[in-house]
Design an enzyme around this catalytic site. Sequence first.
Site, PDB file in Angstrom:
ATOM      1  CB  ALA A 126       1.844  15.898  -3.910  1.00  0.00           C
ATOM      2  CG  HIS A 127       6.830  17.634  -4.240  1.00  0.00           C
ATOM      3  ND1 HIS A 127       6.242  19.129  -3.763  1.00  0.00           N
ATOM      4  CD2 HIS A 127       5.574  18.518  -5.180  1.00  0.00           C
ATOM      5  CE1 HIS A 127       6.053  20.202  -3.016  1.00  0.00           C
ATOM      6  NE2 HIS A 127       5.292  19.812  -4.411  1.00  0.00           N
ATOM      7  CD  GLN A 128       5.898  11.580  -6.763  1.00  0.00           C
ATOM      8  OE1 GLN A 128       5.591  11.473  -7.734  1.00  0.00           O
ATOM      9  NE2 GLN A 128       4.793  12.308  -5.818  1.00  0.00           N
TER      10      GLN A 128
END
Length: 771
Positions: free
Chosen positions: A700-702
């Site tokens: 969910a974190h790029q």
Amino acid sequence: MEAEAEAEAEGGAGGGHPVLRGGRGPHPHVFTKSQMECLMAMCETIVPSLEPQPECPPLNNSAGRGNPSDEVKRFYRLSGSQNGVPEHVAGLITKHLIKLGVIIAWVMLWLLSTRVGTFLLCGRDSLSEAFPYVQRFAAVPRSKREKILYDWSNATGFALGSLQSLSFKLFKNICLFAFYTSVGADGTNPTWPAIGYDRPHDSVGNAGRPLENGVIDVSSGASKLKLLLEDADKFTVTEDSLECRNLMLKKRINGGGKCMKVECDVVVVGSGSGGGVVAGVLAQEGYGVLVLEKGKYYAGQDLSLFEGPSFDAMYQSGCMLTTVDCGVILLAGATVGGGSTVNWSASIRTPQHVLREWANEHGLRLFGEEEYERAMDTVCARLGVVNGCEKEGFQNAILRKGCQKLGYKVENVPRNTSADHYSCGGFCNLGCKSGNKKGTAETWLVDAVAAGARVLAGCKTVAVVHAPSKKHETLKQNRAKGVLARLGEGQDHVFVQARVVVVAGGSLGTPPLLRASGLRNPNIGKNLHLHPTRVAWGYFPPGDGDGDEVPDGKCYQGDIISSMCKVEGSSAIIQTPIFHPGAFASWLPWVSGRDMKERMVRYSRTASLFALVRDKGSGRVWRENYLSYKVDDASQDGENLGWGLERALRILIAAGATEVGTHHSDGERFNVEGASQEEIENFLGRVRRKTCFSTPHFSAHQMGSCRMGMDPATSGVDENGESWEVEGLFVSDASVLPTALGVNPMITVQSVSLCISRRVARFLRRTSPPL
């Protein structure tokens, strides 16, 4: 926001925007009648109609065993071939998968609709004892089809094995998602009563439309753009712009639609935690700011909180975006407010050891200065961040209880919501209907609009426009002139001419745009970090009130993340996810149709924990929706994930789970009741030794795909966020982070963007005053 031209879907239910109300049709797709027959058989295999066994729990939220309830009986008898599920699956494949994924699905269904193709893909299990012996997939008995799909799920090999494995993941994930998220005219899904899922309702409140006067929906084209923009005094609009047409010709874009030109001080591409902050700060400085957002604006009163339609409309690729090998499933917002609209509210400041690393090892002085600390203070104040909640949800209570039993330190997670957010907190990944969660659409963009900025929703930026610089003006070869963007899905385009361009499309969107605009820095797209996670689950029958009682509630109730455990000696942290039924089912391992229904009937009392690592390895964004990333078991990331997953299982066992497991494809379920400590340790050892290829990873974190730095040889932008190649082109989103962060990145991204916005303002003051 302008009223949309889209008609309400047939059978749509409940309040909210028509797009978010769902319905059962139509679902346009690219498949033939014979392929659809095959897909129907596939869906019926993954979700078969069965008779419940006597040992099933009467209901998901009931203790003990007994005769199945009527709800459970009806649930077991439902099939994936019913209620338009195959058509829904076909529509989702066609709409959301990358071209390669659609081709794979098309070819597989075409082969399986033939006898020869079925034999090639399924082997002897597809043969019949009667002439002509070789059968099409749809004619193979269901029990054999089930074995075929299970073999595909564990297939290995470079060619055929990879094709079978990818195809299984594709069809299984989308079929289960469609089955558990489709809603009918009454706003319900027939599976929900049996699995203990309560349909969303309107009692959680209504936040109104805080950006009503500032968002212009251009998804239907340019028809009202000039009138609406000219109401603001900071923009100049030209219809039938020759410059716009020339740019379209240069980019080989069909010029059949309207071509407009808008002049302003600053154009910001993206409205999330990066672009929203920049827009708010610069608009309040007095500059004319225009924000371009490819997604649409859904305010609190628009939200239905239905999982399927919300994923479809508010997430990148309908939440079906993966790495090219399907090894990592990516969640990224695609709506006004970006990820801040659909994230899980965690508001954690940048860890001090990360700041020291960025300042000392990467030479970025900002992160060692008071300016950045003050920026974090400002961001937390604007988002209304609080630490603690009045009532903790089921999963977080399980995490806290397990940690306390084992003596692990458990920390409160600050959130950009109020302390009394329990009633609607579990649905915040589908937008916040009450407006309690403060994303950029409730904060920074509101500030921007109040100061005269405007947001074009449904506007996809095609390219950054730049031209050669005059030698006496700058040492850089080019100067940003604006952007070219498409209005909606048609042929209307707009050229936004601006003195500064700020790209804030996120780590997945920014690199493809910069590459398409002619930038050649080799670091653009590289160094992609994903915070990969692995998930463990535990089943908790409701307590009877005696002794050490298990926390009450359901897995989707309460704030999504309010507690956290750090794994000592590792970069891993343990947190809680939010899985509504579609995501829960599609990401679980599938062993058989009956096994999956047994898992789902216990859905609401199954707690999930995930291990997240600060990844040292990295991937690459090649072009839009095409990215590569691998987790290696032998790497430090793989080891940390293994230890983190083991820690999550220990916490679940200590908290009182009667059965635990992971998302590894073998579907192993370990019965804790009556197990000896030696048996538990053997199970944990087996889990730790399982390969990364047998479990899905989630992100969910790029971060980091256009990282800032002091040298163009190692970074995509400089320490101010400005392009090394184009003067007046800034990047302000998670892609500029030098490394992975190790915690939820919203506060860091907004704080970095606040600092970059001040540097943009200095740049503007150096060139000329506001228009």
